[in-house]
Design a protein around this motif. Structure first.
Motif, PDB file in Angstrom:
ATOM      1  N   LEU A  51     -80.056  17.756 -32.979  1.00  0.00           N
ATOM      2  CA  LEU A  51     -81.197  16.850 -32.615  1.00  0.00           C
ATOM      3  C   LEU A  51     -82.165  16.714 -33.889  1.00  0.00           C
ATOM      4  CD1 LEU A  51     -82.038  17.663 -29.006  1.00  0.00           C
ATOM      5  CD2 LEU A  51     -80.672  15.936 -29.860  1.00  0.00           C
ATOM      6  N   GLU A  52     -82.470  18.062 -34.467  1.00  0.00           N
ATOM      7  CA  GLU A  52     -83.228  17.605 -35.690  1.00  0.00           C
ATOM      8  C   GLU A  52     -82.656  16.823 -36.784  1.00  0.00           C
ATOM      9  OE1 GLU A  52     -86.411  20.600 -37.344  1.00  0.00           O
ATOM     10  OE2 GLU A  52     -84.466  21.440 -37.811  1.00  0.00           O
ATOM     11  N   LYS A  53     -81.257  16.834 -36.920  1.00  0.00           N
ATOM     12  CA  LYS A  53     -80.690  16.058 -38.102  1.00  0.00           C
ATOM     13  C   LYS A  53     -80.509  14.699 -37.521  1.00  0.00           C
ATOM     14  CE  LYS A  53     -78.864  19.630 -40.616  1.00  0.00           C
ATOM     15  NZ  LYS A  53     -79.605  19.804 -41.813  1.00  0.00           N
ATOM     16  N   ILE A  54     -80.383  14.340 -36.357  1.00  0.00           N
ATOM     17  CA  ILE A  54     -80.478  13.158 -35.983  1.00  0.00           C
ATOM     18  C   ILE A  54     -81.909  12.444 -36.219  1.00  0.00           C
ATOM     19  CG2 ILE A  54     -80.329  11.750 -33.846  1.00  0.00           C
ATOM     20  CD1 ILE A  54     -78.229  13.451 -32.659  1.00  0.00           C
ATOM     21  N   ASP A  55     -82.876  13.110 -35.920  1.00  0.00           N
ATOM     22  CA  ASP A  55     -84.365  12.722 -36.101  1.00  0.00           C
ATOM     23  C   ASP A  55     -84.417  12.540 -37.460  1.00  0.00           C
ATOM     24  OD1 ASP A  55     -86.922  12.229 -35.164  1.00  0.00           O
ATOM     25  OD2 ASP A  55     -87.478  14.299 -35.948  1.00  0.00           O
ATOM     26  N   GLY A  56     -83.957  13.404 -38.396  1.00  0.00           N
ATOM     27  CA  GLY A  56     -84.196  12.967 -40.030  1.00  0.00           C
ATOM     28  C   GLY A  56     -83.401  12.013 -40.583  1.00  0.00           C
ATOM     29  N   THR A  57     -82.025  11.813 -40.003  1.00  0.00           N
ATOM     30  CA  THR A  57     -81.187  10.758 -40.483  1.00  0.00           C
ATOM     31  C   THR A  57     -81.118   9.380 -39.495  1.00  0.00           C
ATOM     32  OG1 THR A  57     -79.337  11.503 -39.091  1.00  0.00           O
ATOM     33  CG2 THR A  57     -79.687  12.573 -41.239  1.00  0.00           C
ATOM     34  N   ALA A  65     -72.194  15.019 -40.145  1.00  0.00           N
ATOM     35  CA  ALA A  65     -71.491  15.144 -41.686  1.00  0.00           C
ATOM     36  C   ALA A  65     -72.617  16.146 -42.429  1.00  0.00           C
ATOM     37  CB  ALA A  65     -71.653  13.782 -42.109  1.00  0.00           C
ATOM     38  N   GLU A  66     -73.836  16.226 -42.149  1.00  0.00           N
ATOM     39  CA  GLU A  66     -74.692  17.333 -42.584  1.00  0.00           C
ATOM     40  C   GLU A  66     -74.510  18.622 -42.069  1.00  0.00           C
ATOM     41  OE1 GLU A  66     -78.751  16.460 -42.841  1.00  0.00           O
ATOM     42  OE2 GLU A  66     -78.588  14.532 -43.772  1.00  0.00           O
ATOM     43  N   MET A  67     -73.700  18.703 -40.847  1.00  0.00           N
ATOM     44  CA  MET A  67     -73.704  19.869 -40.197  1.00  0.00           C
ATOM     45  C   MET A  67     -72.141  20.265 -40.468  1.00  0.00           C
ATOM     46  SD  MET A  67     -75.869  19.569 -36.803  1.00  0.00           S
ATOM     47  CE  MET A  67     -75.315  21.210 -36.258  1.00  0.00           C
ATOM     48  N   GLY A  68     -71.322  19.616 -40.981  1.00  0.00           N
ATOM     49  CA  GLY A  68     -69.686  20.020 -41.105  1.00  0.00           C
ATOM     50  C   GLY A  68     -69.211  19.790 -39.789  1.00  0.00           C
ATOM     51  N   MET A  69     -69.712  18.865 -39.068  1.00  0.00           N
ATOM     52  CA  MET A  69     -69.364  18.722 -37.423  1.00  0.00           C
ATOM     53  C   MET A  69     -68.607  17.207 -37.420  1.00  0.00           C
ATOM     54  SD  MET A  69     -71.820  18.620 -34.226  1.00  0.00           S
ATOM     55  CE  MET A  69     -72.308  20.426 -34.349  1.00  0.00           C
ATOM     56  N   ALA A  74     -70.138  15.762 -32.348  1.00  0.00           N
ATOM     57  CA  ALA A  74     -71.376  15.553 -32.086  1.00  0.00           C
ATOM     58  C   ALA A  74     -71.793  14.224 -31.097  1.00  0.00           C
ATOM     59  CB  ALA A  74     -72.172  14.796 -33.346  1.00  0.00           C
ATOM     60  N   TRP A  75     -71.047  13.330 -31.112  1.00  0.00           N
ATOM     61  CA  TRP A  75     -71.286  12.061 -30.025  1.00  0.00           C
ATOM     62  C   TRP A  75     -71.269  12.713 -28.773  1.00  0.00           C
ATOM     63  CZ3 TRP A  75     -68.070   9.747 -26.305  1.00  0.00           C
ATOM     64  CH2 TRP A  75     -68.640   8.681 -25.630  1.00  0.00           C
ATOM     65  N   LYS A  76     -70.145  13.714 -28.309  1.00  0.00           N
ATOM     66  CA  LYS A  76     -70.060  14.340 -27.140  1.00  0.00           C
ATOM     67  C   LYS A  76     -71.062  15.077 -26.657  1.00  0.00           C
ATOM     68  CE  LYS A  76     -64.861  14.253 -27.041  1.00  0.00           C
ATOM     69  NZ  LYS A  76     -63.568  14.998 -26.761  1.00  0.00           N
ATOM     70  N   ILE A  77     -71.772  16.072 -27.701  1.00  0.00           N
ATOM     71  CA  ILE A  77     -73.063  16.763 -27.213  1.00  0.00           C
ATOM     72  C   ILE A  77     -73.937  15.802 -27.082  1.00  0.00           C
ATOM     73  CG2 ILE A  77     -74.750  18.091 -28.369  1.00  0.00           C
ATOM     74  CD1 ILE A  77     -72.495  19.383 -30.160  1.00  0.00           C
ATOM     75  N   VAL A  78     -74.338  14.746 -27.683  1.00  0.00           N
ATOM     76  CA  VAL A  78     -75.336  13.773 -27.331  1.00  0.00           C
ATOM     77  C   VAL A  78     -75.057  13.105 -25.982  1.00  0.00           C
ATOM     78  CG1 VAL A  78     -76.385  11.601 -27.913  1.00  0.00           C
ATOM     79  CG2 VAL A  78     -75.809  13.352 -29.702  1.00  0.00           C
ATOM     80  N   LYS A  79     -73.865  12.655 -25.718  1.00  0.00           N
ATOM     81  CA  LYS A  79     -73.705  12.361 -24.575  1.00  0.00           C
ATOM     82  C   LYS A  79     -73.846  12.935 -23.163  1.00  0.00           C
ATOM     83  CE  LYS A  79     -69.670   9.839 -21.980  1.00  0.00           C
ATOM     84  NZ  LYS A  79     -68.517   9.195 -22.048  1.00  0.00           N
ATOM     85  N   GLY A  80     -73.419  14.319 -23.304  1.00  0.00           N
ATOM     86  CA  GLY A  80     -73.540  15.390 -22.442  1.00  0.00           C
ATOM     87  C   GLY A  80     -75.004  15.811 -22.046  1.00  0.00           C
ATOM     88  N   LEU A  81     -75.932  15.588 -23.464  1.00  0.00           N
ATOM     89  CA  LEU A  81     -77.073  15.965 -23.054  1.00  0.00           C
ATOM     90  C   LEU A  81     -77.864  14.695 -22.421  1.00  0.00           C
ATOM     91  CD1 LEU A  81     -78.179  17.630 -26.643  1.00  0.00           C
ATOM     92  CD2 LEU A  81     -78.197  18.714 -24.277  1.00  0.00           C
ATOM     93  N   ASN A  82     -77.578  13.639 -22.809  1.00  0.00           N
ATOM     94  CA  ASN A  82     -78.162  12.272 -22.085  1.00  0.00           C
ATOM     95  C   ASN A  82     -77.811  12.306 -20.905  1.00  0.00           C
ATOM     96  OD1 ASN A  82     -79.483  11.306 -24.169  1.00  0.00           O
ATOM     97  ND2 ASN A  82     -77.825   9.931 -24.920  1.00  0.00           N
TER      98      ASN A  82
END
Length: 141
Positions: A51-57, A65-69, A74-82
């Protein structure tokens, strides 16, 4: 959140400042604190960092990409949180020629801040016990 000593601010153990958001963040791998919220939903340092990297980028792809993920993870994590929170955590805009984007919603920002505050409190509360346990460790050769 911080203590004052001789006019300097001291950050709690394991804390760093995110220049973009000003949020105190704990990314200390020695104390990965994960909160179990409901059923199988947990929130820990990986989701907080995403979330912090999304906020920054402004982008799930760049954050991943910054996290090596992988983007898909990442999309699945965001979709799950939403899906699991009452209001969206990340607002997404479609890609294409105009390129997509992602921003933290007020709910997403609040979740991130609440998590970071909980980590700070937990680290402060447990620090004396962990310090004593470290003192009891055998010396390494």
């Amino acid at each position: 959140m911080t203590e004052q000593e001789n006019g300097c601010q001291l950050l709690p153990i394991g804390m760093r400042v995110s220049i973009k958001s000003g949020i105190l963040a704990s990314m200390n791998s020695a104390s990965p604190i994960r909160l179990l919220l409901s059923g199988e939903l947990s929130f820990g340092p990986g989701k907080a960092e995403l979330l912090e990297k999304i906020d920054g980028t402004g982008s799930i792809q760049l954050a991943a990409a910054e996290m090596g993920m992988s983007y898909m993870k990442a999309w699945k994590i965001v979709k799950g949180l939403n899906a699991r929170f009452r209001d969206p955590v990340v607002e997404l805009s479609r890609g294409g020629n105009a390129k997509g984007g992602a921003i933290l919603t007020p709910t997403g920002r609040e979740i991130l801040e609440l998590y970071l505050e909980a980590v700070e409190l937990a680290e402060r509360a447990t620090h004396p016990k962990f310090q004593r346990m470290r003192e009891l460790l055998a010396e390494r050769e």
